[in-house]
Every structure is written in structure tokens, then in C-alpha cells.
Design a protein around this motif. Structure first.
Motif: not given
Length: 282
Positions: A161-175
Motif C-alpha cells: 500500500y505504501l509503495r502504490t499509494h504513497g500514504l499509510e493504509p488508514k488513508s484509504w478511509i479518506d480516499i
């Protein structure tokens, strides 16, 4: 390792691949497919420690947002018939097949989804969990587990997740709260897809852009806050799961299931040796 299986997700997979399989006027394709996948994954991950997460038929999300998953009812009659047969077989799996095999960790909570169950389990217990599901809402849990997609056969991790999004996994909630979710029929803020939402969270979205203005507007903030409640796992109000009891696996109960539903290929071939290893796995 403990496998955590999204039961409905797996049943939907078997619904399409094994339609038409039946015995004594009972459709059994979903049951057979579910058991076959269970054996496959047990071999792959070298474990028979399994937790089953189940959707409730009632939905607090739909009460909060009536349009939630409304698009899924718009199906051709033949697909609706398949879904109806799948639900019947899913209940047989949960009420008869898994208990006969000696599984104890079958969790469902009224008003909530399997995703909420999975979140509670992976967040509350210090174990090595692999979640089996193709539901990308679960990406937000990658700090607590790995996820194996049965469709792509890819194992997703926090590092992925870090490699593909450049963010922490918890960012998926905001996305998802910003962009919405097409599969769940959740409308997002106008002008946002997942890529634009990620761009915003990374600080790369221009403040003079239309999308940025939409998000900062009263309507945009209202949409974002509503969606946060819909996509966060577990949903507010979920009663935490506090215990994972030991299973008492029982090959005799499994054989009774196979005889009842005419699953001869499980017990009359070399596959039975695999099932014996499944029940004896330490």
C-alpha cells in the motif's frame, strides 16, 4: 497464521463458477465451491485455523444512507435467481456445514457487515491474520493484517500500500470518503475519483481547482462526513469481538456432509488425503 474469510464474498465467487450442481433437488454448487476453496487456501497458507465473517441481512449503513448498495438490486432475473440460490446455500454452510466440521469462529452482528467483523478481529487480537476477500474497502486494515485476493491471487501488505499509494493504509478511509464507491453506490464529492482524492491527500491538488472548491464547500464537507461513517471499519456502534474460541475439528462430521450432499470427489479420490491433512494439521 489465522485465515479470516469473507463468507459472502467467497460464496458469490462459487455462485457463478459452479451453477447447476445439485443433489436431491438441492442446489449445492456454492457449498461445494466454498469447501474446495477452503481446502485450497488451507494448503496454500498451511493452516486450518480459520475465522468466518458474515454479513447481516439488516444494514445500519442503508438506514443512514438509503441509496447504499441500491444498484445491486438492479439485476437480470436469471442473476437474481442465482443470488437467491446462493443465499440459501450460504445459510446451509453457516448453520450446518461449518459446525459439522467443528468450526467455532463464525461471527455475524445484526446491522453490520463482514467487513466490520473482519476489522474488529484483526484490530483486537495480536495474531498473524490473512484476510481472504476481494473487497478493497479492507485496504484500510493493512496495518493489522495481510489481504489475499481470491480473484487476482495477489497478497496485499502494508508495504504494498505504501509503495502504490504513497500514504499509510488508514488513508484509504479518506480516499473512499472523498471519492465515494461505485460498487456500493456511495456518491462522492463531484470532481473526485480515487486518484484525485489521493492527489489531495498528498498535498498536490491545486487550491484553485474545481475539485478542491467542491470538497471545501458545505455540500462537499457534508458528503465527506457522511461517507466517513459509511466506509470506516468497524462502523460506529459495532460491539467488539473479544474472544476467538478453539475449534474442535471433526472429519467424521465432514464426511457426513459429503455423503448428504453427494460430494463424492472429496472422499473417493486422492483429494481425501488432502482433507485428512486439513483436519490433522498442527
Amino acid at each position: 497464521m489465522i485465515l479470516v474469510i469473507d463468507v459472502s464474498n467467497v460464496c458469490y465467487m462459487s455462485m457463478y463458477s459452479l451453477r447447476g450442481l445439485s443433489t436431491k433437488d438441492i442446489e449445492t454448487g456454492v457449498i461445494f465451491g466454498f469447501l474446495n476453496l477452503l481446502l485450497t487456501w488451507s494448503e496454500k497458507f498451511q493452516t486450518n485455523e480459520i475465522v468466518f465473517a458474515v454479513d447481516s441481512r439488516k444494514s445500519k449503513r442503508k438506514r443512514l444512507y438509503p441509496e447504499y448498495k441500491e444498484n445491486r438490486s438492479e439485476q437480470p432475473p436469471d442473476i437474481l435467481d442465482l443470488i437467491k440460490a446462493m443465499h440459501i446455500q450460504r445459510e446451509i454452510i453457516l448453520s450446518e456445514v461449518l459446525p459439522a466440521m467443528g468450526f467455532s469462529n463464525i461471527f455475524m452482528q445484526a446491522g453490520y457487515e463482514a467487513d466490520d467483523v473482519i476489522a474488529s478481529i484483526t484490530q483486537n487480537f495480536d495474531e498473524d491474520f490473512t484476510v481472504i476477500s476481494s473487497d478493497n474497502d479492507l485496504h484500510q486494515l493493512l496495518d493489522y493484517c495481510t489481504i489475499y485476493s481470491p480473484q487476482t491471487k495477489a497478497t496485499l501488505t502494508r508495504d504494498w500500500y505504501l509503495r502504490t499509494h504513497g500514504l499509510e493504509p488508514k488513508s484509504w478511509i479518506d480516499i473512499k470518503a472523498i471519492s465515494g464507491c461505485t460498487s456500493d453506490n456511495i456518491k462522492g464529492v463531484p470532481g473526485f475519483g480515487e486518484l484525485t482524492a489521493r492527489k489531495y491527500l498528498l498535498g498536490f491538488l491545486q487550491e484553485n481547482s474545481k475539485a478542491y472548491s467542491n470538497l471545501m464547500s458545505d455540500d462537499g464537507q457534508e458528503t465527506y462526513k457522511r461517507n466517513l461513517e459509511l466506509v470506516s471499519l468497524p462502523m460506529d456502534g459495532f460491539k467488539p469481538i473479544e474472544d476467538l474460541p478453539y475449534d474442535n475439528l471433526n472429519i467424521d462430521g465432514f464426511m457426513e456432509v459429503c455423503h448428504k450432499y453427494d460430494f463424492r470427489s472429496f472422499i473417493n479420490t486422492t483429494k481425501f488425503d488432502k482433507w485428512k491433512r486439513f483436519f490433522n494439521h498442527k
